[in-house]
Design an enzyme around this catalytic site. Structure first.
Site, mmCIF file in Angstrom:
data_model
loop_
_atom_site.group_PDB
_atom_site.id
_atom_site.type_symbol
_atom_site.label_atom_id
_atom_site.label_comp_id
_atom_site.label_asym_id
_atom_site.label_seq_id
_atom_site.Cartn_x
_atom_site.Cartn_y
_atom_site.Cartn_z
ATOM 1 N N LYS A 170 -47.077 43.088 19.259
ATOM 2 C CA LYS A 170 -47.352 43.384 20.828
ATOM 3 C C LYS A 170 -46.613 42.248 21.547
ATOM 4 O O LYS A 170 -46.098 41.671 22.238
ATOM 5 C CB LYS A 170 -48.109 44.041 21.136
ATOM 6 C CG LYS A 170 -49.594 43.712 21.558
ATOM 7 C CD LYS A 170 -49.809 42.822 22.720
ATOM 8 C CE LYS A 170 -51.226 42.648 22.594
ATOM 9 N NZ LYS A 170 -51.517 41.080 22.896
ATOM 10 N N LYS A 263 -55.865 30.522 23.075
ATOM 11 C CA LYS A 263 -55.526 30.119 21.619
ATOM 12 C C LYS A 263 -54.200 31.438 21.669
ATOM 13 O O LYS A 263 -54.015 32.971 22.026
ATOM 14 C CB LYS A 263 -54.813 30.707 20.471
ATOM 15 C CG LYS A 263 -56.121 28.919 19.550
ATOM 16 C CD LYS A 263 -55.787 28.490 19.880
ATOM 17 C CE LYS A 263 -56.349 27.467 19.679
ATOM 18 N NZ LYS A 263 -55.447 26.092 19.572
#
Ligand code: NAD
Ligand code: 13P
Length: 316
Positions: A170, A263
């Site tokens: 995803k 991140k």
């Protein structure tokens, strides 16, 4: 009687949320020790204070989840060995790119009867085969590891490979959606890209694991997570900025500037996915994944994402 002790390994934005929820539950369940240790990858804040000290002083993760009290029973600890000592339940929740080093340094340090759960969305997709993070943790540490991920709790889903691959892929679809946003191409195009993305997710999962179930894509970890990440996630956000800059500023640079230490995982993942597809001679069958990588790596301009839509789509 015996009381379980939970440690959380990771303290980014999701790691802090996990620690907070775990700590709320341990306080309310007599079969658990109240205290929850949360391992912190130590860093020094701009103020000069260590992140761990700031968390323990304010009871907030001032950098990754500011403004949210974690609960007094969450104890931040920068020492990994110390953080897992005595714990029989381990919650792994770091960006996937760091799990290798973490596991290596934990070998021989965790209780042999410990159980792990991974909330990590990502994996190493190697040419010789994908390496699920849950499998990696399990093999390195000799303990069981389950997975929990979705746009919310998906604990009814049993299909471990499907769930973890959805959580990984995803992030790639979110980058494609971000490109569409950055190019101001509108919602019809974005919906089409999301639909193609889901289709490639399903085919890629089945390519790697024939056991993956179609139903998994309709669960929270599938379509719901794709929607939330394509509208509200960080991969989408940075990809939008990348496209607005015409690909002239790198993802690394934009990540550092826009996410303040958080991140991105999609760029690494799509590079690995691309290598696997190239190695198997299947790039043509996955034009969306291929195009996302070619844009991220600077071989194609962001506008190439629409050329994808013009290619014949292979999967029904
Ligand atoms: P984050 O992006 O908010 O923060 C980055 C974390 O990495 C920080 O804790 C930082 O200290 C740490 N770090 C930096 N360099 C490191 C190193 N060399 N070694 C070890 N750690 C290092 O992190 P996050 O959002 O909590 O992500 C953790 C996992 O949770 C990911 O797999 C992510 O996909 C998943 N997840 C995130 C969300 C979300 O909304 N943030 C939601 C669901 C799942
Ligand atoms: P991002 O990492 O793109 O922010 O997605 C977060 C997430 O996993 C939402 O469920």
């Amino acid at each position: 009687g015996f009381k379980s002790r939970v440690s959380v390994i990771g303290s980014g934005s999701w790691g802090s949320v996990a620690a907070k929820l775990v700590a709320f539950n341990t306080l309310n369940l007599s079969s658990f020790h109240d205290e929850v240790k949360m391992w912190v990858f130590e860093e020094t804040l701009q103020s000069g204070e260590k992140l761990t000290d700031a968390i323990n002083r304010t009871n907030e993760n001032v950098k990754y989840l500011p403004g949210i009290k974690l609960g007094k029973n969450v104890i931040a600890d920068p020492d990994l060995d110390n953080a897992v000592e005595d714990a029989n339940m381990l919650v792994f929740v770091t960006p996937h790119q760091f799990i290798d080093n973490i596991c290596k340094s934990l070998v021989g340090k965790v209780r042999s009867d410990a159980e792990a759960i991974s909330l990590i969305k990502g994996m190493e997709v190697k040419i010789e085969g994908p390496c699920l993070i849950s499998t990696y943790i399990s093999e390195q540490l000799g303990i069981n590891c389950s997975v929990l991920m979705g746009a919310n709790l998906a604990n009814e889903v049993q299909d471990v490979e499907g769930v973890e691959l959805c959580g990984t892929l995803k992030n790639v679809v979110a980058i494609a959606a971000g490109f569409v946003d950055g190019l101001d191409m509108g919602n019809n195009t974005k919906a089409a890209i999301i639909r193609f993305g889901l289709r490639e997710m399903r085919e890629f999962c089945k390519l790697l694991f024939s056991s993956v179930k179609d139903d998994t894509f309709f669960e929270s970890c599938g379509v719901a997570d794709v929607i939330t990440t394509c509208f509200g996630g960080r991969n989408r956000k940075v990809a939008e900025a990348f496209a607005r800059n015409g690909g002239k500023r790198s993802f690394d640079e934009l990540e550092a500037e826009m996410l303040q230490g958080q991140k991105l995982q999609g760029v690494t993942t799509v590079r690995e996915v691309y290598e696997v597809l190239r190695h198997r001679g299947l790039l043509e069958l996955f034009p969306l994944f291929a195009t996302v990588h070619e844009i991220c790596s600077g071989c194609l301009p962001p506008s190439a994402i629409v050329i994808y839509s013009e290619k014949k789509n292979i999967f029904p």
